[in-house]
Write a protein that holds these residues in place. Structure first.
Motif, PDB file in Angstrom:
ATOM      1  N   THR A 128      -0.520  -2.524   6.688  1.00  0.00           N
ATOM      2  CA  THR A 128       0.174  -3.082   5.814  1.00  0.00           C
ATOM      3  C   THR A 128       1.229  -4.195   6.399  1.00  0.00           C
ATOM      4  O   THR A 128       1.501  -5.224   5.766  1.00  0.00           O
ATOM      5  CB  THR A 128       1.049  -1.827   4.964  1.00  0.00           C
TER       6      THR A 128
ATOM      7  N   ALA B  55       1.528  -8.062   5.550  1.00  0.00           N
ATOM      8  CA  ALA B  55       2.831  -8.570   4.997  1.00  0.00           C
ATOM      9  C   ALA B  55       3.361  -9.755   5.701  1.00  0.00           C
ATOM     10  O   ALA B  55       3.752 -10.918   5.537  1.00  0.00           O
ATOM     11  CB  ALA B  55       3.895  -7.461   4.845  1.00  0.00           C
TER      12      ALA B  55
ATOM     13  N   SER C 240      -3.423   3.211  11.215  1.00  0.00           N
ATOM     14  CA  SER C 240      -4.193   2.183  10.933  1.00  0.00           C
ATOM     15  C   SER C 240      -5.403   1.944  12.093  1.00  0.00           C
ATOM     16  O   SER C 240      -6.249   1.309  12.237  1.00  0.00           O
ATOM     17  CB  SER C 240      -3.697   0.772  10.932  1.00  0.00           C
TER      18      SER C 240
ATOM     19  N   THR D 167      -6.853  -4.824  11.978  1.00  0.00           N
ATOM     20  CA  THR D 167      -5.403  -4.805  12.193  1.00  0.00           C
ATOM     21  C   THR D 167      -4.999  -5.745  13.080  1.00  0.00           C
ATOM     22  O   THR D 167      -4.329  -6.651  12.958  1.00  0.00           O
ATOM     23  CB  THR D 167      -4.729  -3.318  12.285  1.00  0.00           C
TER      24      THR D 167
ATOM     25  N   CYS E  58       7.338  -1.449   6.245  1.00  0.00           N
ATOM     26  CA  CYS E  58       6.110  -1.240   6.296  1.00  0.00           C
ATOM     27  C   CYS E  58       5.860  -0.008   7.246  1.00  0.00           C
ATOM     28  O   CYS E  58       4.855  -0.386   8.095  1.00  0.00           O
ATOM     29  CB  CYS E  58       5.242  -2.338   6.521  1.00  0.00           C
TER      30      CYS E  58
ATOM     31  N   HIS F  38       0.136   2.459  -4.335  1.00  0.00           N
ATOM     32  CA  HIS F  38       1.156   2.265  -3.698  1.00  0.00           C
ATOM     33  C   HIS F  38       2.347   1.985  -4.553  1.00  0.00           C
ATOM     34  O   HIS F  38       2.132   1.732  -5.781  1.00  0.00           O
ATOM     35  CB  HIS F  38       0.745   1.104  -2.572  1.00  0.00           C
TER      36      HIS F  38
ATOM     37  N   GLY G 262      -0.922   3.921  -1.129  1.00  0.00           N
ATOM     38  CA  GLY G 262      -1.934   2.940  -0.924  1.00  0.00           C
ATOM     39  C   GLY G 262      -2.968   3.547   0.026  1.00  0.00           C
ATOM     40  O   GLY G 262      -2.836   4.541   0.534  1.00  0.00           O
TER      41      GLY G 262
ATOM     42  N   TYR H 235      -6.169   1.863   3.160  1.00  0.00           N
ATOM     43  CA  TYR H 235      -6.509   0.652   3.992  1.00  0.00           C
ATOM     44  C   TYR H 235      -6.846  -0.531   3.245  1.00  0.00           C
ATOM     45  O   TYR H 235      -6.848  -1.607   3.537  1.00  0.00           O
ATOM     46  CB  TYR H 235      -7.190   1.277   5.289  1.00  0.00           C
TER      47      TYR H 235
ATOM     48  N   TYR I 267      -4.730  -3.126   1.502  1.00  0.00           N
ATOM     49  CA  TYR I 267      -3.808  -3.685   2.370  1.00  0.00           C
ATOM     50  C   TYR I 267      -3.302  -5.105   2.136  1.00  0.00           C
ATOM     51  O   TYR I 267      -2.075  -5.023   1.837  1.00  0.00           O
ATOM     52  CB  TYR I 267      -4.128  -3.310   3.858  1.00  0.00           C
ATOM     53  N   ARG I 268      -4.165  -5.715   1.652  1.00  0.00           N
ATOM     54  CA  ARG I 268      -3.762  -7.169   1.422  1.00  0.00           C
ATOM     55  C   ARG I 268      -2.884  -7.443   0.224  1.00  0.00           C
ATOM     56  O   ARG I 268      -1.865  -8.084   0.187  1.00  0.00           O
ATOM     57  CB  ARG I 268      -5.015  -8.089   1.188  1.00  0.00           C
TER      58      ARG I 268
ATOM     59  N   MET J 136      -1.087  -4.807  -1.248  1.00  0.00           N
ATOM     60  CA  MET J 136       0.154  -4.130  -0.930  1.00  0.00           C
ATOM     61  C   MET J 136       1.043  -5.136  -0.182  1.00  0.00           C
ATOM     62  O   MET J 136       2.209  -5.204  -0.582  1.00  0.00           O
ATOM     63  CB  MET J 136      -0.116  -2.906  -0.008  1.00  0.00           C
ATOM     64  N   ALA J 137       0.374  -5.848   0.553  1.00  0.00           N
ATOM     65  CA  ALA J 137       1.382  -6.990   1.640  1.00  0.00           C
ATOM     66  C   ALA J 137       1.765  -8.212   0.571  1.00  0.00           C
ATOM     67  O   ALA J 137       3.065  -8.103   0.533  1.00  0.00           O
ATOM     68  CB  ALA J 137       0.302  -7.439   2.470  1.00  0.00           C
TER      69      ALA J 137
END
Length: 573
Positions: free
Chosen positions: A36, A40, A64, A180, A234, A361, A376, A378, A381-382, A384-385
């Motif tokens: 995350t 971000a 992660s 990641t 994060c 999230h 959230g 995995y 993640y995009r 969330m970011a």
């Protein structure tokens, strides 16, 4: 043609980033190098913002790198009526498979064994139809119904009385730590200052507003102030601790749920597909992983050391008991090659059962100049970011561009498919077996040239690592020179997965890997010996913790092992 050594996290770049942290004013400082936080940083950088990412340990050092390694829609969330979460996750899975990370994210099939006659097949089929319709069958096959004999042909290791039929469906998987890493490297490529072993030890303020962070280089002890318009927290399971350090009042609580997985050799289970099993609490996956199977997971509260969650004998027995209930030839403790435990950062809710807490999230302004995001999964993640950077806009000067990361492939994606069609040519050019080239392409994508270029002056780097023949020596050197590995643990646990893929857990190759790393990082004999000793302590502590009956006993053993980064401060309590 070369990839151009882009997005490098080299020792030289590490020094430049330290200078940048002290000299530049950033729009955004992201705390946390999990997926995350890396997402971000990438989101902010590709919007044209000046961004820094700081991580106290290593990229993906926490949750992660310890997931089930799946990009999945969350089939079971349909039963919880989380339709929006499923639809969102399936869209993200599709983006990863086709546009953003096809070199890292691959389709994987699962067999869902049916155990009840009459009602279970139409019930499950209806759920899978909804799953497929929401996006689960765009670039992968849709559900396929199987008789019992058909299911047993797909998964011969099952007991004949363990099912009455089956349904096969597809999801996707990836090496979470490598993914990641590539997100972070892509952020660096677009201008982000990405720095590991850099711990936030305090916050800068003007009146009631947070205006930056004070950081410590936990390799050297040096400290400096980093100024910014907004800080984005994060830190996952450390969210509450970081908010306390900032003196901010949290808008949500994060609860750590421990998930344990075991790794066994591929030949211990005869099957051509993964397997998903219902349990009394949740689901259990048997996931194909190169020449291994990953089996998990558990779902229990964890209230001890957040940096080093420990698997217990009870956790391992739970997994073995549930998978052995359906296997014709049961697995034993002697079959286990590796074990790992991770912590899910769940938003605390009304339910006392962690398996029922929401995987949604939440984003909140916890103080002027500080945004926090938690919860959230995995796969999303995009999203969330993007939500975190959207929330940070009110603290930034002027309007910012909308998120575009759904159109920004990760490093290594461009040109990957063409290189797959050239595997035989690459194999001949570099004197490698084609399966080695495939292995490298699926770990580095089109950046494989950067890696192979290192072997021109040192052809012996194309030799396998002693004790870990699935990996080449050049991967160690590249892991230090381009991927930011600073310690033996970084290399054996995250840049490669040697620590869980071999029964020796990395001990048989630790000396050789430390020697290769030391040549790049300038380690003397004493430093190499220290790195091996610290890693050996970790492996010994983990093995011992896995014989303990409960979390407290396991934590006491595991947390006694030395830290690779001993200057890290204790969390705020």
């Amino acid at each position: 043609m070369s990839g151009g050594r882009i997005g490098r996290l080299s020792p030289e770049e590490r020094e430049r980033s330290w200078q940048r942290l002290g000299e530049e004013h950033f729009d955004v400082v992201v705390i946390g190098g999990g997926v995350t936080g890396a997402g971000a940083a990438l989101d902010a950088a590709t919007r044209g913002l000046k961004v820094a990412l700081v991580e106290a340990r290593d990229l993906a050092a926490g949750t992660s790198s310890r997931s089930s390694k799946l990009f999945h829609g969350g089939l079971r969330y349909l039963e919880q009526f989380e339709f929006g979460l499923v639809r969102e996750a399936l869209r993200e899975r599709e983006l990863m498979l086709t546009r953003l990370a096809p070199h890292l994210v691959k389709p994987v099939s699962f067999l869902y064994p049916l155990t009840r006659r009459v009602w279970e097949r139409p019930y499950t089929a209806a759920g899978l139809l909804m799953y497929d319709t929401m996006g689960g069958a765009r670039s992968v096959p849709g559900q396929k119904h199987l008789t019992r004999s058909g299911a047993l042909r797909l998964f011969p290791a099952l007991r004949h009385d363990a099912l009455v039929g089956g349904i096969r469906y597809f999801d996707a998987q990836a090496d979470d730590a490598r993914h990641t890493l590539f997100v972070a490297r892509t952020a660096a490529h677009y201008g982000a200052a990405v720095r590991t072993s850099t711990q936030v030890i305090g916050f800068l303020r003007e009146a009631d507003r947070i205006t930056g962070v004070r950081v410590r280089d936990v390799e050297t002890g040096d400290e400096r102030d980093v100024s910014c318009d907004v800080v984005v927290n994060c830190t996952g399971v450390w969210t509450d601790e970081m908010q306390r350090l900032a003196g901010a009042r949290g808008r949500f609580r994060v609860r750590a749920s421990k998930g344990v997985h075991i790794v066994v050799p591929r030949d211990r289970i005869a099957a051509d597909s993964g397997l998903i099993l219902r349990t009394e609490k949740s689901v259990l996956f048997v996931i194909p992983w190169r020449s291994h199977w990953i089996i998990g997971t558990t779902d229990t509260d964890w209230t001890f050391d957040l940096a080093h969650p420990a698997a217990t004998q009870s956790d391992i027995d739970y997994i073995l008991d549930h998978v052995n209930a359906v296997l014709a030839t049961p697995l034993t403790h002697d079959d286990i090659e590796g074990v790992y435990a991770g912590l899910r950062p769940l938003l605390a809710g009304e339910s006392d059962q962690s398996s029922k807490l929401s995987r949604e999230h939440a984003v909140a302004h916890v103080a002027p100049g500080m945004v926090a995001i938690a919860g959230g999964k995995y796969t999303t993640y995009r999203v969330m970011a993007a939500d975190a950077i959207d929330a940070a806009e009110s603290d930034l000067r002027g309007r910012i561009a909308p998120s575009i990361t759904d159109r920004v492939p990760l490093l290594g994606a461009d040109g990957y498919h063409a290189l797959v069609n050239q595997i035989d040519r690459l194999a001949e050019e570099y004197g490698l077996h084609p399966y080695r080239v495939r292995h490298l392409l699926d770990r580095y994508g089109s950046l494989v040239y950067d890696l192979l270029d290192l072997t021109a002056a040192q052809p012996d780097l194309l030799e396998p690592i002693p004790g870990a023949p699935d990996y080449l020596k050049v991967e160690v050197v590249y892991g230090v020179r381009d991927e930011g590995a600073l310690h033996l643990d970084d290399l054996l646990t995250r840049r490669t997965r040697i620590s869980i893929e071999y029964p020796h857990r990395g001990l048989e190759c630790a000396e050789a890997v430390a020697a290769l790393m030391g040549e790049v990082l300038g380690w003397d004999d004493a430093r190499r010996a220290h790195e091996v000793q610290v890693y050996t302590e970790r492996v010994t502590a983990e093995r011992n913790s896995q014989t303990k009956p409960d979390d407290q006993a396991a934590d006491e053993v595991r947390s006694a092992a030395a830290e690779p980064r001993p200057l890290i401060s204790a969390p705020v309590s």
